[in-house]
Design a protein around this motif. Structure first.
Motif, short mmCIF file in Angstrom:
data_model
loop_
_atom_site.label_atom_id
_atom_site.label_comp_id
_atom_site.label_asym_id
_atom_site.label_seq_id
_atom_site.Cartn_x
_atom_site.Cartn_y
_atom_site.Cartn_z
N MET A 48 -47.75 -139.73 32.44
CA MET A 48 -48.74 -140.03 31.43
C MET A 48 -48.30 -139.34 30.15
N ASN A 49 -48.12 -140.09 29.11
CA ASN A 49 -47.70 -139.55 27.83
C ASN A 49 -48.84 -139.67 26.82
N ALA A 50 -49.88 -138.93 27.02
CA ALA A 50 -51.02 -138.95 26.11
C ALA A 50 -51.01 -137.68 25.27
N THR A 51 -51.38 -137.82 24.03
CA THR A 51 -51.47 -136.67 23.15
C THR A 51 -52.72 -135.86 23.49
N PRO A 52 -52.76 -134.60 23.11
CA PRO A 52 -53.97 -133.81 23.35
C PRO A 52 -55.21 -134.48 22.75
N ALA A 53 -55.04 -135.14 21.61
CA ALA A 53 -56.19 -135.82 20.99
C ALA A 53 -56.70 -136.96 21.87
N ALA A 54 -55.82 -137.58 22.63
CA ALA A 54 -56.24 -138.67 23.53
C ALA A 54 -56.86 -138.12 24.80
N LEU A 55 -56.37 -136.97 25.24
CA LEU A 55 -56.90 -136.39 26.49
C LEU A 55 -58.34 -135.93 26.34
N LEU B 86 -60.28 -137.77 37.50
CA LEU B 86 -59.89 -136.45 36.98
C LEU B 86 -58.70 -135.90 37.75
N GLU B 87 -58.73 -136.04 39.06
CA GLU B 87 -57.63 -135.55 39.89
C GLU B 87 -56.33 -136.27 39.54
N ILE B 88 -56.39 -137.56 39.31
CA ILE B 88 -55.20 -138.34 38.95
C ILE B 88 -54.64 -137.88 37.60
N TRP C 121 -51.03 -136.04 36.86
CA TRP C 121 -50.03 -136.54 35.90
C TRP C 121 -49.61 -135.43 34.94
N ILE C 122 -50.58 -134.67 34.45
CA ILE C 122 -50.28 -133.59 33.50
C ILE C 122 -49.38 -132.54 34.15
N VAL C 123 -49.72 -132.11 35.36
CA VAL C 123 -48.93 -131.09 36.06
C VAL C 123 -47.54 -131.63 36.38
N SER C 124 -47.46 -132.87 36.83
CA SER C 124 -46.17 -133.47 37.16
C SER C 124 -45.27 -133.54 35.93
N ASN C 125 -45.81 -133.97 34.80
CA ASN C 125 -45.02 -134.03 33.56
C ASN C 125 -44.62 -132.64 33.09
N ALA C 126 -45.48 -131.67 33.24
CA ALA C 126 -45.16 -130.30 32.83
C ALA C 126 -44.01 -129.75 33.68
#
Length: 69
Positions: A1-8, A54-56, A60-65
Protein backbone atom coordinates in the motif's frame (compact mmCIF):
# COMPACT_ATOMS: atom_id res chain seq x y z
CA UNK A 1 0.00 0.00 0.00
CA UNK A 2 1.55 3.27 -1.08
CA UNK A 3 -0.63 5.81 0.69
CA UNK A 4 0.65 9.11 2.00
CA UNK A 5 0.18 9.95 5.68
CA UNK A 6 -2.48 12.45 4.59
CA UNK A 7 -4.43 9.60 2.97
CA UNK A 8 -4.03 7.27 5.93
CA UNK A 9 -5.66 9.74 8.34
CA UNK A 10 -9.11 9.65 6.69
CA UNK A 11 -8.89 5.88 6.27
CA UNK A 12 -8.20 5.39 9.97
CA UNK A 13 -10.87 7.91 10.99
CA UNK A 14 -13.44 5.99 8.94
CA UNK A 15 -12.37 2.64 10.33
CA UNK A 16 -12.49 3.78 13.98
CA UNK A 17 -15.82 5.58 13.69
CA UNK A 18 -18.93 4.23 15.41
CA UNK A 19 -20.17 1.26 13.37
CA UNK A 20 -23.69 1.33 11.97
CA UNK A 21 -25.84 -1.36 10.44
CA UNK A 22 -26.16 -1.14 6.67
CA UNK A 23 -27.56 -2.91 3.64
CA UNK A 24 -26.06 -3.53 0.20
CA UNK A 25 -28.25 -4.10 -2.83
CA UNK A 26 -26.91 -5.84 -5.91
CA UNK A 27 -28.55 -6.20 -9.29
CA UNK A 28 -27.01 -8.31 -12.01
CA UNK A 29 -28.02 -9.75 -15.31
CA UNK A 30 -27.57 -13.47 -15.94
CA UNK A 31 -28.56 -14.97 -19.29
CA UNK A 32 -30.85 -12.02 -20.02
CA UNK A 33 -32.56 -12.29 -16.64
CA UNK A 34 -32.15 -9.59 -13.99
CA UNK A 35 -31.57 -10.81 -10.46
CA UNK A 36 -31.53 -8.66 -7.34
CA UNK A 37 -30.19 -9.51 -3.93
CA UNK A 38 -29.63 -7.71 -0.65
CA UNK A 39 -27.09 -8.27 2.07
CA UNK A 40 -27.81 -6.89 5.52
CA UNK A 41 -25.04 -6.16 8.01
CA UNK A 42 -25.73 -5.63 11.69
CA UNK A 43 -23.85 -3.10 13.80
CA UNK A 44 -21.77 -5.98 15.23
CA UNK A 45 -20.91 -7.28 11.75
CA UNK A 46 -19.99 -3.74 10.63
CA UNK A 47 -17.69 -3.47 13.67
CA UNK A 48 -16.04 -6.78 12.74
CA UNK A 49 -15.51 -5.61 9.16
CA UNK A 50 -13.92 -2.39 10.45
CA UNK A 51 -11.56 -4.38 12.68
CA UNK A 52 -10.61 -6.67 9.81
CA UNK A 53 -9.95 -3.71 7.51
CA UNK A 54 -7.76 -2.07 10.17
CA UNK A 55 -5.75 -5.27 10.49
CA UNK A 56 -5.22 -5.38 6.71
CA UNK A 57 -4.09 -1.74 6.53
CA UNK A 58 -1.73 -2.15 9.48
CA UNK A 59 -0.30 -5.34 7.95
CA UNK A 60 0.38 -3.44 4.68
CA UNK A 61 2.12 -0.64 6.58
CA UNK A 62 4.33 -3.04 8.57
CA UNK A 63 5.11 -5.13 5.49
CA UNK A 64 6.17 -2.04 3.50
CA UNK A 65 8.24 -0.75 6.40
CA UNK A 66 10.10 -4.07 6.61
CA UNK A 67 10.69 -4.15 2.84
CA UNK A 68 11.78 -0.52 2.51
CA UNK A 69 13.64 -0.20 5.80
Amino acid sequence: MNATPAALGPIFMTLISEPESFEISETRELSGETKSSKAKYTKDKAHLLQQQALEIVLRWIVSNAKKNG
